[in-house]
Design a protein around this motif. Structure first.
Motif, PDB file in Angstrom:
ATOM      1  N   PRO A 409      19.500  72.066 -13.714  1.00 32.32           N
ATOM      2  CA  PRO A 409      19.162  70.903 -14.546  1.00 32.32           C
ATOM      3  C   PRO A 409      19.446  71.096 -16.031  1.00 32.32           C
ATOM      4  O   PRO A 409      19.316  70.143 -16.803  1.00 32.32           O
ATOM      5  CB  PRO A 409      17.664  70.716 -14.298  1.00 32.32           C
ATOM      6  CG  PRO A 409      17.177  72.038 -13.819  1.00 32.32           C
ATOM      7  CD  PRO A 409      18.317  72.656 -13.076  1.00 32.32           C
ATOM      8  N   SER A 410      19.848  72.306 -16.448  1.00 29.92           N
ATOM      9  CA  SER A 410      20.224  72.494 -17.849  1.00 29.92           C
ATOM     10  C   SER A 410      21.424  71.617 -18.210  1.00 29.92           C
ATOM     11  O   SER A 410      21.619  71.278 -19.384  1.00 29.92           O
ATOM     12  CB  SER A 410      20.548  73.961 -18.129  1.00 29.92           C
ATOM     13  OG  SER A 410      21.650  74.397 -17.359  1.00 29.92           O
ATOM     14  N   LEU A 411      22.234  71.219 -17.217  1.00 28.75           N
ATOM     15  CA  LEU A 411      23.349  70.304 -17.472  1.00 28.75           C
ATOM     16  C   LEU A 411      22.862  68.919 -17.881  1.00 28.75           C
ATOM     17  O   LEU A 411      23.639  68.111 -18.389  1.00 28.75           O
ATOM     18  CB  LEU A 411      24.243  70.188 -16.236  1.00 28.75           C
ATOM     19  CG  LEU A 411      25.081  71.418 -15.889  1.00 28.75           C
ATOM     20  CD1 LEU A 411      25.778  71.229 -14.550  1.00 28.75           C
ATOM     21  CD2 LEU A 411      26.108  71.692 -16.982  1.00 28.75           C
ATOM     22  N   LEU A 412      21.575  68.647 -17.660  1.00 29.09           N
ATOM     23  CA  LEU A 412      20.967  67.385 -18.074  1.00 29.09           C
ATOM     24  C   LEU A 412      20.157  67.562 -19.355  1.00 29.09           C
ATOM     25  O   LEU A 412      19.326  66.717 -19.689  1.00 29.09           O
ATOM     26  CB  LEU A 412      20.064  66.844 -16.964  1.00 29.09           C
ATOM     27  CG  LEU A 412      20.702  66.659 -15.581  1.00 29.09           C
ATOM     28  CD1 LEU A 412      19.668  66.132 -14.596  1.00 29.09           C
ATOM     29  CD2 LEU A 412      21.896  65.735 -15.659  1.00 29.09           C
ATOM     30  N   PHE A 413      20.401  68.667 -20.057  1.00 24.69           N
ATOM     31  CA  PHE A 413      19.671  69.006 -21.285  1.00 24.69           C
ATOM     32  C   PHE A 413      18.191  69.241 -21.003  1.00 24.69           C
ATOM     33  O   PHE A 413      17.324  68.923 -21.819  1.00 24.69           O
ATOM     34  CB  PHE A 413      19.834  67.915 -22.355  1.00 24.69           C
ATOM     35  CG  PHE A 413      21.204  67.904 -22.978  1.00 24.69           C
ATOM     36  CD1 PHE A 413      21.479  68.657 -24.112  1.00 24.69           C
ATOM     37  CD2 PHE A 413      22.227  67.157 -22.427  1.00 24.69           C
ATOM     38  CE1 PHE A 413      22.743  68.660 -24.684  1.00 24.69           C
ATOM     39  CE2 PHE A 413      23.492  67.147 -22.984  1.00 24.69           C
ATOM     40  CZ  PHE A 413      23.756  67.901 -24.124  1.00 24.69           C
TER      41      PHE A 413
END
Length: 506
Positions: A409-413
Protein backbone atom coordinates in the motif's frame (compact mmCIF):
# COMPACT_ATOMS: atom_id res chain seq x y z
CA UNK A 1 -31.39 -4.61 -8.69
CA UNK A 2 -34.54 -6.69 -9.19
CA UNK A 3 -32.85 -9.71 -7.63
CA UNK A 4 -32.00 -7.81 -4.44
CA UNK A 5 -35.52 -6.39 -4.17
CA UNK A 6 -37.12 -9.83 -4.59
CA UNK A 7 -34.65 -11.42 -2.18
CA UNK A 8 -35.39 -8.87 0.56
CA UNK A 9 -39.14 -9.42 0.31
CA UNK A 10 -39.10 -13.21 -0.17
CA UNK A 11 -35.81 -14.40 1.36
CA UNK A 12 -37.63 -17.28 3.11
CA UNK A 13 -38.07 -18.92 -0.32
CA UNK A 14 -34.30 -18.99 -1.03
CA UNK A 15 -31.77 -21.57 0.14
CA UNK A 16 -28.22 -21.66 1.45
CA UNK A 17 -26.71 -18.41 2.69
CA UNK A 18 -29.50 -16.57 0.77
CA UNK A 19 -32.17 -17.98 3.15
CA UNK A 20 -33.48 -15.64 5.80
CA UNK A 21 -36.57 -14.05 7.31
CA UNK A 22 -38.62 -12.03 4.78
CA UNK A 23 -39.04 -8.27 5.09
CA UNK A 24 -42.48 -6.70 5.15
CA UNK A 25 -43.28 -4.37 2.27
CA UNK A 26 -43.91 -1.49 4.66
CA UNK A 27 -40.50 -1.81 6.31
CA UNK A 28 -38.78 -2.25 2.95
CA UNK A 29 -40.34 0.90 1.51
CA UNK A 30 -39.43 2.79 4.66
CA UNK A 31 -35.76 1.80 4.39
CA UNK A 32 -35.47 2.37 0.63
CA UNK A 33 -37.20 5.77 0.49
CA UNK A 34 -36.87 7.30 3.95
CA UNK A 35 -33.44 6.31 5.30
CA UNK A 36 -29.86 7.09 4.35
CA UNK A 37 -29.26 3.45 3.40
CA UNK A 38 -31.67 3.58 0.46
CA UNK A 39 -32.14 5.51 -2.78
CA UNK A 40 -31.36 8.86 -1.17
CA UNK A 41 -28.15 7.62 0.38
CA UNK A 42 -24.46 8.30 -0.18
CA UNK A 43 -24.34 7.52 -3.95
CA UNK A 44 -27.15 9.89 -4.92
CA UNK A 45 -25.91 12.53 -2.48
CA UNK A 46 -22.48 12.42 -4.12
CA UNK A 47 -24.06 12.86 -7.58
CA UNK A 48 -26.01 15.91 -6.45
CA UNK A 49 -23.16 17.61 -4.63
CA UNK A 50 -19.95 16.66 -6.48
CA UNK A 51 -20.32 14.64 -9.65
CA UNK A 52 -22.64 17.08 -11.46
CA UNK A 53 -20.11 19.89 -11.00
CA UNK A 54 -17.19 17.84 -12.25
CA UNK A 55 -19.05 16.47 -15.28
CA UNK A 56 -19.95 20.05 -16.23
CA UNK A 57 -16.29 21.02 -15.73
CA UNK A 58 -15.19 18.28 -18.13
CA UNK A 59 -17.85 19.27 -20.68
CA UNK A 60 -16.73 22.91 -20.55
CA UNK A 61 -13.07 21.97 -21.00
CA UNK A 62 -13.82 19.78 -23.99
CA UNK A 63 -16.10 22.45 -25.52
CA UNK A 64 -13.28 24.99 -25.15
CA UNK A 65 -11.04 22.84 -27.42
CA UNK A 66 -9.23 20.97 -24.63
CA UNK A 67 -9.35 17.75 -26.66
CA UNK A 68 -7.60 19.31 -29.67
CA UNK A 69 -5.08 21.02 -27.38
CA UNK A 70 -4.18 17.78 -25.57
CA UNK A 71 -3.73 15.91 -28.86
CA UNK A 72 -1.51 18.66 -30.32
CA UNK A 73 0.50 18.88 -27.11
CA UNK A 74 1.03 15.10 -27.02
CA UNK A 75 2.04 14.98 -30.70
CA UNK A 76 4.51 17.84 -30.25
CA UNK A 77 6.08 16.07 -27.26
CA UNK A 78 6.33 12.52 -28.61
CA UNK A 79 5.68 12.57 -32.36
CA UNK A 80 9.38 12.68 -33.29
CA UNK A 81 10.28 9.69 -31.11
CA UNK A 82 10.25 5.99 -32.01
CA UNK A 83 6.61 5.00 -32.38
CA UNK A 84 5.64 8.66 -32.02
CA UNK A 85 1.94 8.53 -33.02
CA UNK A 86 1.23 5.64 -30.65
CA UNK A 87 3.05 7.43 -27.84
CA UNK A 88 1.04 10.53 -28.69
CA UNK A 89 -2.12 8.43 -28.29
CA UNK A 90 -0.97 7.32 -24.85
CA UNK A 91 -0.07 10.84 -23.69
CA UNK A 92 -3.14 12.50 -25.26
CA UNK A 93 -5.52 9.93 -23.78
CA UNK A 94 -3.90 10.32 -20.37
CA UNK A 95 -4.41 14.08 -20.63
CA UNK A 96 -8.00 13.60 -21.79
CA UNK A 97 -8.48 11.31 -18.81
CA UNK A 98 -7.86 14.28 -16.52
CA UNK A 99 -11.09 15.89 -17.76
CA UNK A 100 -13.18 12.93 -18.94
CA UNK A 101 -13.97 9.64 -17.23
CA UNK A 102 -15.59 7.94 -20.23
CA UNK A 103 -13.44 5.35 -22.00
CA UNK A 104 -15.54 5.24 -25.16
CA UNK A 105 -15.70 9.05 -25.37
CA UNK A 106 -11.91 9.20 -25.05
CA UNK A 107 -11.51 6.61 -27.83
CA UNK A 108 -13.74 8.58 -30.18
CA UNK A 109 -12.09 11.92 -29.32
CA UNK A 110 -8.41 11.01 -29.55
CA UNK A 111 -8.64 7.77 -31.54
CA UNK A 112 -10.13 9.41 -34.64
CA UNK A 113 -6.80 11.20 -34.99
CA UNK A 114 -4.21 8.87 -33.46
CA UNK A 115 -5.37 5.49 -34.84
CA UNK A 116 -5.13 6.48 -38.53
CA UNK A 117 -1.76 8.11 -37.79
CA UNK A 118 -0.49 4.90 -36.15
CA UNK A 119 -1.65 2.83 -39.11
CA UNK A 120 0.07 5.13 -41.59
CA UNK A 121 3.31 4.77 -39.64
CA UNK A 122 3.10 0.97 -39.94
CA UNK A 123 1.43 -0.28 -36.76
CA UNK A 124 -0.88 -3.24 -37.19
CA UNK A 125 -4.55 -2.11 -37.10
CA UNK A 126 -5.37 -4.35 -34.15
CA UNK A 127 -2.38 -3.03 -32.18
CA UNK A 128 -3.28 0.59 -33.01
CA UNK A 129 -6.84 0.01 -31.78
CA UNK A 130 -5.62 -1.81 -28.68
CA UNK A 131 -3.25 1.00 -27.72
CA UNK A 132 -6.00 3.59 -28.07
CA UNK A 133 -8.50 1.46 -26.13
CA UNK A 134 -6.05 0.90 -23.27
CA UNK A 135 -4.93 4.52 -23.16
CA UNK A 136 -8.50 5.82 -23.24
CA UNK A 137 -9.84 3.36 -20.67
CA UNK A 138 -7.33 4.73 -18.18
CA UNK A 139 -9.32 7.95 -17.90
CA UNK A 140 -11.35 6.74 -14.92
CA UNK A 141 -8.20 5.93 -12.93
CA UNK A 142 -6.37 9.14 -13.90
CA UNK A 143 -6.41 12.05 -11.43
CA UNK A 144 -7.79 14.59 -10.85
CA UNK A 145 -11.20 13.78 -12.43
CA UNK A 146 -11.62 10.02 -12.09
CA UNK A 147 -15.28 9.49 -12.74
CA UNK A 148 -18.12 9.23 -10.26
CA UNK A 149 -16.70 6.31 -8.26
CA UNK A 150 -13.76 8.36 -6.94
CA UNK A 151 -16.12 10.73 -5.13
CA UNK A 152 -18.12 7.84 -3.69
CA UNK A 153 -14.90 6.16 -2.49
CA UNK A 154 -13.99 9.35 -0.64
CA UNK A 155 -17.44 9.52 0.91
CA UNK A 156 -17.50 5.85 1.98
CA UNK A 157 -14.04 6.13 3.56
CA UNK A 158 -14.73 9.55 5.11
CA UNK A 159 -11.58 10.99 3.54
CA UNK A 160 -11.03 13.99 1.28
CA UNK A 161 -11.17 13.68 -2.49
CA UNK A 162 -7.54 14.80 -2.54
CA UNK A 163 -6.59 11.66 -0.58
CA UNK A 164 -8.15 9.45 -3.27
CA UNK A 165 -6.55 11.51 -6.07
CA UNK A 166 -3.08 11.29 -4.53
CA UNK A 167 -3.47 7.56 -3.86
CA UNK A 168 -4.42 6.93 -7.51
CA UNK A 169 -1.45 8.86 -8.97
CA UNK A 170 1.29 6.18 -8.92
CA UNK A 171 -0.93 3.26 -10.08
CA UNK A 172 -2.18 5.40 -12.99
CA UNK A 173 1.40 6.34 -13.89
CA UNK A 174 2.48 2.67 -13.84
CA UNK A 175 -0.44 1.76 -16.09
CA UNK A 176 0.37 4.38 -18.72
CA UNK A 177 4.10 3.68 -18.44
CA UNK A 178 3.46 0.02 -19.33
CA UNK A 179 1.47 1.00 -22.43
CA UNK A 180 4.25 3.45 -23.37
CA UNK A 181 6.89 0.72 -23.04
CA UNK A 182 4.79 -1.68 -25.15
CA UNK A 183 4.41 0.93 -27.87
CA UNK A 184 8.15 1.67 -27.95
CA UNK A 185 9.15 -2.01 -28.11
CA UNK A 186 6.57 -2.75 -30.82
CA UNK A 187 7.94 0.11 -32.94
CA UNK A 188 11.53 -1.10 -32.51
CA UNK A 189 10.57 -4.70 -33.26
CA UNK A 190 8.99 -3.79 -36.60
CA UNK A 191 11.47 -1.04 -37.49
CA UNK A 192 8.83 1.69 -37.71
CA UNK A 193 10.02 5.11 -38.85
CA UNK A 194 9.83 8.35 -36.89
CA UNK A 195 7.88 11.42 -37.97
CA UNK A 196 10.16 14.32 -38.99
CA UNK A 197 10.02 17.26 -36.58
CA UNK A 198 9.19 19.58 -39.50
CA UNK A 199 5.82 17.82 -39.89
CA UNK A 200 4.89 18.22 -36.23
CA UNK A 201 3.45 21.20 -34.34
CA UNK A 202 5.99 23.03 -32.18
CA UNK A 203 5.57 22.45 -28.46
CA UNK A 204 6.10 26.11 -27.63
CA UNK A 205 3.44 27.23 -30.11
CA UNK A 206 0.93 24.67 -28.88
CA UNK A 207 1.50 25.60 -25.24
CA UNK A 208 1.31 29.33 -26.01
CA UNK A 209 -2.01 28.82 -27.77
CA UNK A 210 -3.68 26.57 -25.20
CA UNK A 211 -2.05 27.18 -21.80
CA UNK A 212 -5.28 28.64 -20.31
CA UNK A 213 -6.81 25.15 -20.55
CA UNK A 214 -4.29 23.83 -17.99
CA UNK A 215 -5.04 26.46 -15.34
CA UNK A 216 -8.50 25.13 -14.31
CA UNK A 217 -6.92 21.78 -13.40
CA UNK A 218 -4.23 23.63 -11.43
CA UNK A 219 -6.92 25.64 -9.63
CA UNK A 220 -8.84 22.44 -8.86
CA UNK A 221 -5.86 20.62 -7.38
CA UNK A 222 -4.59 23.74 -5.59
CA UNK A 223 -7.90 24.40 -3.83
CA UNK A 224 -8.21 20.76 -2.80
CA UNK A 225 -4.65 20.87 -1.46
CA UNK A 226 -5.30 23.91 0.74
CA UNK A 227 -8.40 22.34 2.26
CA UNK A 228 -11.37 23.49 0.18
CA UNK A 229 -14.21 21.01 -0.31
CA UNK A 230 -14.56 19.19 -3.62
CA UNK A 231 -17.75 21.13 -4.29
CA UNK A 232 -16.06 24.51 -3.83
CA UNK A 233 -12.96 23.47 -5.79
CA UNK A 234 -15.12 22.24 -8.67
CA UNK A 235 -17.16 25.44 -8.67
CA UNK A 236 -14.13 27.72 -8.91
CA UNK A 237 -12.55 25.49 -11.55
CA UNK A 238 -15.70 25.97 -13.68
CA UNK A 239 -15.53 29.75 -13.19
CA UNK A 240 -11.85 29.63 -14.18
CA UNK A 241 -12.61 27.71 -17.39
CA UNK A 242 -15.24 30.19 -18.50
CA UNK A 243 -13.13 33.25 -17.62
CA UNK A 244 -9.88 32.03 -19.19
CA UNK A 245 -11.54 30.79 -22.36
CA UNK A 246 -11.90 34.43 -23.45
CA UNK A 247 -8.13 35.00 -23.42
CA UNK A 248 -7.63 33.20 -26.73
CA UNK A 249 -9.58 33.11 -29.98
CA UNK A 250 -9.04 29.33 -30.20
CA UNK A 251 -10.58 28.63 -26.78
CA UNK A 252 -13.22 31.38 -26.65
CA UNK A 253 -16.73 30.06 -26.09
CA UNK A 254 -19.87 31.70 -27.41
CA UNK A 255 -23.09 31.74 -25.43
CA UNK A 256 -24.25 28.79 -27.54
CA UNK A 257 -21.08 26.85 -26.66
CA UNK A 258 -21.50 27.65 -22.98
CA UNK A 259 -25.13 26.54 -22.77
CA UNK A 260 -24.43 23.50 -24.97
CA UNK A 261 -21.67 22.44 -22.56
CA UNK A 262 -24.00 22.88 -19.59
CA UNK A 263 -26.71 20.87 -21.35
CA UNK A 264 -24.21 18.14 -22.26
CA UNK A 265 -22.98 18.00 -18.67
CA UNK A 266 -26.49 17.65 -17.26
CA UNK A 267 -27.41 15.00 -19.85
CA UNK A 268 -24.26 13.05 -19.01
CA UNK A 269 -25.24 13.11 -15.35
CA UNK A 270 -28.59 11.39 -15.96
CA UNK A 271 -27.26 7.82 -16.48
CA UNK A 272 -24.89 8.26 -13.53
CA UNK A 273 -27.81 9.40 -11.38
CA UNK A 274 -29.92 6.40 -12.41
CA UNK A 275 -27.03 4.03 -11.70
CA UNK A 276 -26.45 5.56 -8.27
CA UNK A 277 -30.17 5.43 -7.43
CA UNK A 278 -30.24 1.72 -8.37
CA UNK A 279 -27.08 1.21 -6.32
CA UNK A 280 -28.89 2.82 -3.40
CA UNK A 281 -31.67 0.26 -3.77
CA UNK A 282 -29.07 -2.53 -3.69
CA UNK A 283 -27.43 -1.09 -0.56
CA UNK A 284 -30.81 -0.73 1.16
CA UNK A 285 -31.85 -4.25 0.18
CA UNK A 286 -28.60 -5.73 1.45
CA UNK A 287 -28.96 -3.78 4.68
CA UNK A 288 -32.56 -4.73 5.40
CA UNK A 289 -32.14 -8.43 4.50
CA UNK A 290 -28.80 -8.87 6.27
CA UNK A 291 -27.37 -10.41 3.10
CA UNK A 292 -24.22 -8.30 3.31
CA UNK A 293 -22.92 -9.94 6.47
CA UNK A 294 -23.74 -13.47 5.28
CA UNK A 295 -22.25 -12.86 1.84
CA UNK A 296 -19.06 -11.45 3.34
CA UNK A 297 -18.56 -14.51 5.52
CA UNK A 298 -19.45 -16.84 2.64
CA UNK A 299 -16.82 -15.26 0.40
CA UNK A 300 -14.20 -15.59 3.14
CA UNK A 301 -15.14 -19.25 3.63
CA UNK A 302 -14.99 -19.86 -0.13
CA UNK A 303 -11.49 -18.37 -0.30
CA UNK A 304 -10.36 -20.70 2.47
CA UNK A 305 -8.95 -17.77 4.41
CA UNK A 306 -6.45 -17.01 1.61
CA UNK A 307 -6.17 -13.33 0.75
CA UNK A 308 -4.89 -14.08 -2.74
CA UNK A 309 -7.86 -16.35 -3.46
CA UNK A 310 -10.23 -13.69 -2.14
CA UNK A 311 -8.61 -11.09 -4.40
CA UNK A 312 -9.08 -13.32 -7.45
CA UNK A 313 -12.73 -13.83 -6.52
CA UNK A 314 -13.20 -10.07 -6.13
CA UNK A 315 -11.45 -9.37 -9.45
CA UNK A 316 -13.58 -11.96 -11.27
CA UNK A 317 -16.79 -10.58 -9.75
CA UNK A 318 -15.80 -7.02 -10.72
CA UNK A 319 -15.06 -7.95 -14.33
CA UNK A 320 -18.27 -9.93 -14.74
CA UNK A 321 -20.40 -7.19 -13.18
CA UNK A 322 -18.57 -4.58 -15.26
CA UNK A 323 -19.79 -6.24 -18.45
CA UNK A 324 -23.35 -5.21 -17.66
CA UNK A 325 -23.11 -2.36 -15.18
CA UNK A 326 -21.39 1.00 -15.06
CA UNK A 327 -18.13 1.30 -13.12
CA UNK A 328 -19.92 3.22 -10.37
CA UNK A 329 -22.62 0.57 -9.96
CA UNK A 330 -20.00 -2.20 -9.92
CA UNK A 331 -17.99 -0.46 -7.22
CA UNK A 332 -21.00 0.28 -5.01
CA UNK A 333 -22.24 -3.31 -5.30
CA UNK A 334 -18.83 -4.66 -4.28
CA UNK A 335 -18.56 -2.06 -1.52
CA UNK A 336 -21.68 -3.52 0.01
CA UNK A 337 -20.86 -7.21 -0.52
CA UNK A 338 -17.16 -8.01 -0.91
CA UNK A 339 -15.00 -5.09 0.23
CA UNK A 340 -15.94 -5.73 3.90
CA UNK A 341 -14.44 -9.21 3.46
CA UNK A 342 -11.17 -7.69 2.23
CA UNK A 343 -11.10 -5.32 5.19
CA UNK A 344 -11.69 -8.22 7.60
CA UNK A 345 -8.53 -9.82 6.16
CA UNK A 346 -6.57 -6.72 7.25
CA UNK A 347 -6.35 -5.10 3.83
CA UNK A 348 -5.86 -1.31 4.02
CA UNK A 349 -9.38 0.13 3.45
CA UNK A 350 -8.25 2.57 0.75
CA UNK A 351 -6.47 -0.25 -1.11
CA UNK A 352 -9.54 -2.51 -0.85
CA UNK A 353 -11.86 0.13 -2.32
CA UNK A 354 -9.44 1.04 -5.12
CA UNK A 355 -8.96 -2.65 -5.94
CA UNK A 356 -12.67 -3.10 -6.62
CA UNK A 357 -12.77 0.19 -8.51
CA UNK A 358 -9.86 -0.76 -10.80
CA UNK A 359 -11.34 -4.12 -11.74
CA UNK A 360 -14.69 -2.47 -12.40
CA UNK A 361 -12.92 -0.30 -14.98
CA UNK A 362 -10.89 -3.09 -16.61
CA UNK A 363 -13.99 -4.66 -18.18
CA UNK A 364 -13.80 -1.99 -20.93
CA UNK A 365 -10.81 -3.84 -22.44
CA UNK A 366 -11.61 -7.38 -21.28
CA UNK A 367 -13.29 -9.82 -23.71
CA UNK A 368 -16.02 -10.73 -24.39
CA UNK A 369 -17.60 -7.34 -23.63
CA UNK A 370 -14.87 -4.75 -24.16
CA UNK A 371 -16.64 -1.55 -25.19
CA UNK A 372 -13.53 0.63 -25.45
CA UNK A 373 -11.73 -1.98 -27.54
CA UNK A 374 -14.77 -2.43 -29.81
CA UNK A 375 -15.01 1.34 -30.36
CA UNK A 376 -11.31 1.49 -31.21
CA UNK A 377 -11.64 -1.52 -33.53
CA UNK A 378 -14.34 0.28 -35.49
CA UNK A 379 -11.98 3.20 -36.13
CA UNK A 380 -8.97 0.95 -36.81
CA UNK A 381 -10.89 -1.38 -39.13
CA UNK A 382 -9.75 -4.46 -37.22
CA UNK A 383 -11.77 -7.43 -35.86
CA UNK A 384 -13.35 -6.34 -32.54
CA UNK A 385 -12.61 -9.50 -30.55
CA UNK A 386 -9.00 -9.75 -31.76
CA UNK A 387 -8.53 -6.08 -30.86
CA UNK A 388 -9.98 -6.78 -27.40
CA UNK A 389 -7.52 -9.63 -26.77
CA UNK A 390 -4.66 -7.40 -27.98
CA UNK A 391 -5.87 -4.68 -25.60
CA UNK A 392 -5.81 -7.16 -22.72
CA UNK A 393 -2.14 -7.81 -23.47
CA UNK A 394 -1.18 -4.13 -23.91
CA UNK A 395 -3.11 -3.13 -20.78
CA UNK A 396 -1.83 -5.96 -18.60
CA UNK A 397 -0.73 -3.48 -15.94
CA UNK A 398 -4.37 -2.75 -15.13
CA UNK A 399 -4.76 -6.39 -14.08
CA UNK A 400 -1.52 -6.50 -12.06
CA UNK A 401 -1.20 -3.10 -10.38
CA UNK A 402 -4.25 -3.57 -8.08
CA UNK A 403 -2.74 -6.80 -6.70
CA UNK A 404 0.55 -4.99 -6.19
CA UNK A 405 -0.88 -2.11 -4.13
CA UNK A 406 -2.95 -4.52 -2.01
CA UNK A 407 0.27 -6.12 -0.77
CA UNK A 408 2.29 -2.90 -1.02
CA UNK A 409 0.00 0.00 0.00
CA UNK A 410 2.99 2.37 0.02
CA UNK A 411 2.19 2.81 -3.71
CA UNK A 412 -0.96 4.58 -2.48
CA UNK A 413 1.12 6.92 -0.28
CA UNK A 414 0.28 4.87 2.80
CA UNK A 415 3.33 4.90 5.05
CA UNK A 416 6.66 6.75 4.87
CA UNK A 417 7.42 8.73 1.71
CA UNK A 418 10.85 7.09 1.23
CA UNK A 419 9.16 3.69 0.98
CA UNK A 420 6.63 5.09 -1.50
CA UNK A 421 9.47 6.48 -3.65
CA UNK A 422 11.45 3.22 -3.46
CA UNK A 423 8.38 1.12 -4.32
CA UNK A 424 7.43 3.39 -7.22
CA UNK A 425 10.90 3.17 -8.80
CA UNK A 426 11.16 -0.61 -8.43
CA UNK A 427 7.58 -1.09 -9.69
CA UNK A 428 8.39 1.04 -12.75
CA UNK A 429 11.44 -1.14 -13.43
CA UNK A 430 9.25 -4.19 -12.91
CA UNK A 431 6.60 -3.20 -15.46
CA UNK A 432 9.39 -2.32 -17.93
CA UNK A 433 10.90 -5.80 -17.54
CA UNK A 434 7.42 -7.30 -17.92
CA UNK A 435 6.87 -5.33 -21.14
CA UNK A 436 10.12 -6.64 -22.65
CA UNK A 437 9.17 -10.19 -21.70
CA UNK A 438 5.73 -9.89 -23.31
CA UNK A 439 7.00 -8.21 -26.47
CA UNK A 440 10.07 -10.46 -26.67
CA UNK A 441 12.27 -7.57 -27.70
CA UNK A 442 15.10 -5.59 -26.11
CA UNK A 443 17.61 -4.18 -28.59
CA UNK A 444 16.84 -7.26 -30.65
CA UNK A 445 14.69 -10.37 -30.43
CA UNK A 446 14.90 -12.15 -27.06
CA UNK A 447 15.40 -15.86 -26.73
CA UNK A 448 12.84 -17.90 -24.80
CA UNK A 449 15.26 -18.25 -21.87
CA UNK A 450 15.90 -14.50 -21.70
CA UNK A 451 12.18 -13.75 -21.82
CA UNK A 452 11.60 -16.11 -18.91
CA UNK A 453 14.46 -14.43 -17.01
CA UNK A 454 12.92 -11.00 -17.62
CA UNK A 455 9.50 -12.26 -16.56
CA UNK A 456 10.88 -13.66 -13.30
CA UNK A 457 12.87 -10.45 -12.74
CA UNK A 458 9.70 -8.38 -13.16
CA UNK A 459 7.93 -10.48 -10.55
CA UNK A 460 10.85 -10.03 -8.15
CA UNK A 461 10.93 -6.26 -8.73
CA UNK A 462 7.20 -5.99 -8.13
CA UNK A 463 7.49 -7.98 -4.89
CA UNK A 464 6.55 -5.82 -1.86
CA UNK A 465 9.75 -4.73 -0.04
CA UNK A 466 7.94 -4.89 3.33
CA UNK A 467 7.39 -8.66 3.07
CA UNK A 468 9.99 -11.35 3.58
CA UNK A 469 10.50 -14.21 1.12
CA UNK A 470 11.80 -17.63 2.28
CA UNK A 471 13.95 -16.02 4.93
CA UNK A 472 15.15 -13.04 2.87
CA UNK A 473 13.93 -9.49 3.35
CA UNK A 474 11.85 -7.94 0.61
CA UNK A 475 14.54 -5.32 0.01
CA UNK A 476 17.12 -8.03 -0.64
CA UNK A 477 14.78 -9.74 -3.10
CA UNK A 478 14.20 -6.44 -4.90
CA UNK A 479 17.92 -5.74 -5.19
CA UNK A 480 18.49 -9.20 -6.64
CA UNK A 481 15.81 -8.51 -9.25
CA UNK A 482 17.36 -5.14 -10.10
CA UNK A 483 20.81 -6.70 -10.53
CA UNK A 484 19.39 -9.43 -12.77
CA UNK A 485 17.52 -6.95 -14.98
CA UNK A 486 20.54 -4.65 -15.12
CA UNK A 487 22.76 -7.54 -16.17
CA UNK A 488 20.40 -8.61 -18.95
CA UNK A 489 20.12 -5.04 -20.18
CA UNK A 490 23.91 -4.58 -20.36
CA UNK A 491 24.23 -7.88 -22.23
CA UNK A 492 21.63 -6.74 -24.76
CA UNK A 493 23.37 -3.36 -25.22
CA UNK A 494 26.70 -5.14 -25.88
CA UNK A 495 24.98 -7.54 -28.26
CA UNK A 496 23.47 -4.63 -30.16
CA UNK A 497 26.83 -2.87 -30.33
CA UNK A 498 28.45 -6.07 -31.65
CA UNK A 499 25.86 -6.44 -34.40
CA UNK A 500 26.19 -2.77 -35.33
CA UNK A 501 30.00 -3.08 -35.54
CA UNK A 502 29.59 -6.09 -37.82
CA UNK A 503 27.19 -4.12 -40.02
CA UNK A 504 24.20 -6.28 -39.09
CA UNK A 505 20.92 -5.80 -37.27
CA UNK A 506 20.18 -7.54 -33.95
Amino acid sequence: TSFFVIHSLYSNHFFGFLFGPPTSLRKYVDVIFMRADGIFGIPLMVVATYILLFIILGALLIRSSAGRFFIDLAVSLTGHRTGGPAKAAVVASAMMGTVSGSAVANVVTTGSFTIPLMKRLGYRPRFAGAVEACASSGGQITPPIMGAAAFIIAEFLHVSLLTVIVAAAIPAFLYYATIYFMVHLEAEKHGLQKIPRAQLPRFRDVLKRGWPLLLPLAVLIGLLAVGYSAMMAGFWAIITVVALSFLSRDTRMSSVDLFSALEEGVRSTVPVTIACACAGIIIGSVFVSGLGLKFTQSVIDLSGGSLLALLFLTAAASIVLGMGLTTTAVYITLAALIIPALERMNVVPLAAHLFAFYFGVVSSITPPVALAAFAAAAIAGSPPMITAFEASKVGIAKYLVPFIFIYNPSLLFVGPLWLTAFSAVTALAGVWALSTAIEGWLHGRLSALTRIAMLLSSIVLLYPPQLSFIGFSGFTVTIVGAVLVGGIYLMRVRSRAGFAAAGGRP
